[in-house]
Design a protein around this motif. Structure first.
Motif, PDB file in Angstrom:
ATOM      1  N   HIS A 212       1.258  -1.342  -0.015  1.00 51.95           N
ATOM      2  CA  HIS A 212      -0.357  -0.444  -0.038  1.00 51.95           C
ATOM      3  C   HIS A 212       0.821   1.266  -0.156  1.00 51.95           C
ATOM      4  O   HIS A 212       1.904   1.276   0.668  1.00 51.95           O
ATOM      5  CB  HIS A 212      -0.969   0.441   0.997  1.00 51.95           C
ATOM      6  CG  HIS A 212      -2.327  -1.043   1.154  1.00 51.95           C
ATOM      7  ND1 HIS A 212      -3.183  -0.173   0.768  1.00 51.95           N
ATOM      8  CD2 HIS A 212      -1.943  -2.391   1.664  1.00 51.95           C
ATOM      9  CE1 HIS A 212      -3.659  -1.438   1.251  1.00 51.95           C
ATOM     10  NE2 HIS A 212      -3.701  -2.807   1.740  1.00 51.95           N
ATOM     11  N   ALA A 234      -4.601  -2.008  -7.736  1.00 58.46           N
ATOM     12  CA  ALA A 234      -5.879  -1.297  -6.875  1.00 58.46           C
ATOM     13  C   ALA A 234      -4.813   0.620  -7.343  1.00 58.46           C
ATOM     14  O   ALA A 234      -4.093   0.627  -6.805  1.00 58.46           O
ATOM     15  CB  ALA A 234      -6.384  -1.509  -6.267  1.00 58.46           C
ATOM     16  N   LYS A 235      -6.182   1.359  -8.224  1.00 58.12           N
ATOM     17  CA  LYS A 235      -5.269   3.340  -8.084  1.00 58.12           C
ATOM     18  C   LYS A 235      -7.186   3.996  -8.631  1.00 58.12           C
ATOM     19  O   LYS A 235      -7.517   3.128  -9.002  1.00 58.12           O
ATOM     20  CB  LYS A 235      -4.498   3.016  -9.110  1.00 58.12           C
ATOM     21  CG  LYS A 235      -4.281   2.402 -10.256  1.00 58.12           C
ATOM     22  CD  LYS A 235      -3.223   3.067 -11.035  1.00 58.12           C
ATOM     23  CE  LYS A 235      -2.733   1.802 -12.571  1.00 58.12           C
ATOM     24  NZ  LYS A 235      -1.802   2.692 -13.035  1.00 58.12           N
ATOM     25  N   MET A 239      -9.926   4.643  -4.711  1.00 56.70           N
ATOM     26  CA  MET A 239      -8.211   4.630  -3.666  1.00 56.70           C
ATOM     27  C   MET A 239      -7.700   5.215  -3.406  1.00 56.70           C
ATOM     28  O   MET A 239      -7.138   5.347  -1.825  1.00 56.70           O
ATOM     29  CB  MET A 239      -7.424   3.347  -5.112  1.00 56.70           C
ATOM     30  CG  MET A 239      -6.525   2.653  -4.493  1.00 56.70           C
ATOM     31  SD  MET A 239      -7.196   1.460  -3.695  1.00 56.70           S
ATOM     32  CE  MET A 239      -6.051   1.037  -2.467  1.00 56.70           C
ATOM     33  N   THR A 308     -11.375  -3.254  -2.703  1.00 58.66           N
ATOM     34  CA  THR A 308     -12.024  -3.259  -4.401  1.00 58.66           C
ATOM     35  C   THR A 308     -10.532  -4.828  -4.436  1.00 58.66           C
ATOM     36  O   THR A 308      -9.786  -4.903  -3.549  1.00 58.66           O
ATOM     37  CB  THR A 308     -10.502  -1.993  -4.807  1.00 58.66           C
ATOM     38  OG1 THR A 308     -10.077  -2.749  -6.227  1.00 58.66           O
ATOM     39  CG2 THR A 308      -9.629  -2.307  -3.769  1.00 58.66           C
ATOM     40  N   TYR A 313     -14.756  -1.543  -7.145  1.00 56.00           N
ATOM     41  CA  TYR A 313     -15.005  -1.102  -6.140  1.00 56.00           C
ATOM     42  C   TYR A 313     -16.933  -1.040  -5.938  1.00 56.00           C
ATOM     43  O   TYR A 313     -17.339  -1.067  -6.199  1.00 56.00           O
ATOM     44  CB  TYR A 313     -14.221   0.319  -6.672  1.00 56.00           C
ATOM     45  CG  TYR A 313     -13.259   0.482  -6.903  1.00 56.00           C
ATOM     46  CD1 TYR A 313     -11.599   0.794  -5.592  1.00 56.00           C
ATOM     47  CD2 TYR A 313     -12.892   0.604  -8.083  1.00 56.00           C
ATOM     48  CE1 TYR A 313     -10.674   1.024  -6.160  1.00 56.00           C
ATOM     49  CE2 TYR A 313     -11.064   0.388  -8.150  1.00 56.00           C
ATOM     50  CZ  TYR A 313      -9.946   0.270  -7.427  1.00 56.00           C
ATOM     51  OH  TYR A 313      -8.977   0.239  -7.591  1.00 56.00           O
TER      52      TYR A 313
END
Length: 367
Positions: A212, A234-235, A239, A308, A313
């Motif tokens: 993270h 994930a972005k 996020m 997510t 999401y």
């Protein structure tokens, strides 16, 4: 497993000594039919030494052990190819060693991303004052938050500009699964809020790493199997919002002294509940903090965090009930916590974590 691998590898190193022994006439080895010159015998000895060094470094978790493994395999396999008729089966352990070394290299590269950001923040994002937190500093907070800061012994100690924490626990990918045992290390900074969280785990019997990263209002989350195969990437806007919630949650649970931050707008709900809006740049999140009559924080709930898998999401209320307050590095903090998504079909507790250590106002990176 680690010890078994090292034993297997050291046995492979010992076999390389046979080439050295034959070259110098130290033993009769009928299985080695091809002649070995003394210079080549020294190369066999060097390969054995490199394999032995790699075994020791791997067992102790040395930072660059993967490099010695790759060098050892390169030299060993070169000899095996040259003496293929006699030594071809030595390729089997070399394949195993190179795979393990390559996985270790992946871990090194992921952790280097963490350490480079931490080193940057230690130099460029670390100037918040650390004078003593006083009653005057907390006077503007709702009464239950004031009581919490006193209870955790934050009042009378230095204000917090950063922290380093280590955790151990279990993460679940779906309800009622066995879960993965995880270890993590985390750094948070509060001048320009940032959060760096590095997790190691085992998935399907294979090593996995999660990273993270939250910096400059931007968050990413990656999970890699064998430290190379991307499972989650994930972005994006959701996020960024969700990790801002996580950052604020850390402030509440791990670093209560930071709750005087001017970016928090507080609202007293009653004697045991307070609502907070935390703003970082263009992002604002909200959460409710629940306390008991002993002034312990017992739960944190926000509707601004997303579940997510990197592709989709889903927005569900997110809570982190905490318990078992213990003294840690001078502070009375909850030692155990859970992470829960409250879904329409039922609550999903996807993680349980416990502290291993917490250090405040760190001045240098710890490997």
């Amino acid at each position: 497993m680690r010890i078994a691998f090292v034993f297997f590898m050291l046995l492979h190193a010992l076999i390389h000594l046979f080439g050295f022994a034959k070259a110098f006439g130290l033993a009769e080895l009928k299985d080695l039919r091809l002649p070995i010159s003394k210079p080549t015998g020294m190369v066999w000895l060097l390969a054995a030494v490199l394999l032995g060094i790699y075994g020791v470094l791997y067992l102790t978790g040395a930072k660059y052990h993967w490099l010695f493994g790759m060098l050892a395999v390169l030299l060993s396999q070169g000899l095996i190819v040259y003496y293929w008729k006699d030594a071809k089966f030595g390729s089997i352990p070399n394949v195993l060693i190179i795979v393990v070394a390559f996985v270790s290299l992946g871990s090194f590269l992921l952790k280097r991303e963490l350490t480079s950001r931490v080193q940057h923040d230690l130099l460029e994002n670390n100037s918040f004052p650390t004078d003593i937190l006083t009653e005057k500093d907390i006077a503007h907070l709702p009464a239950p938050v004031q009581g919490y800061l006193r209870y955790t012994k934050s009042v009378g100690q230095e204000k917090v500009k950063n922290f380093r924490a280590e955790f151990a626990g279990v993460l679940h990918s779906k309800p009622n699964d066995q879960g993965m045992k995880v270890q993590s290390v985390q750094y948070n900074f509060y001048e320009n809020p940032s959060r760096y969280f590095y997790i190691t785990a085992t998935k399907m019997g294979l090593p996995a790493t999660a990273l993270h990263l939250y910096q400059n209002e931007t968050a990413t989350f990656q999970v890699k199997l064998l430290n190379w195969i991307t499972l989650v990437d994930a972005k994006g806007t959701q996020m960024n919002l969700g990790e801002t919630v996580t950052l604020f949650n850390d402030m509440c649970v791990i670093a209560p002294a930071t709750l005087i931050d001017h970016r928090i707008r507080w609202e007293a709900i009653n004697d045991t509940v307070a609502k907070a809006n935390f703003t970082n740049g263009n992002i604002t999140i909200s959460a409710k903090l629940y306390f008991n009559k002993n002034h312990e924080l017992v739960n944190f709930i926000s509707s601004d965090r997303y579940e997510t898998d990197g592709n989709t999401y889903h927005n569900f209320p997110w809570s982190t009930p905490v318990k078992d307050y213990k003294m840690m590095n001078g502070y009375l903090l909850p030692s155990q916590g859970s992470m829960i998504y409250h879904k329409p079909e039922g609550d999903f507790t996807y993680g349980e974590l416990g502290y291993k250590s917490v250090t405040y106002n760190v001045t240098e990176l710890k490997d």
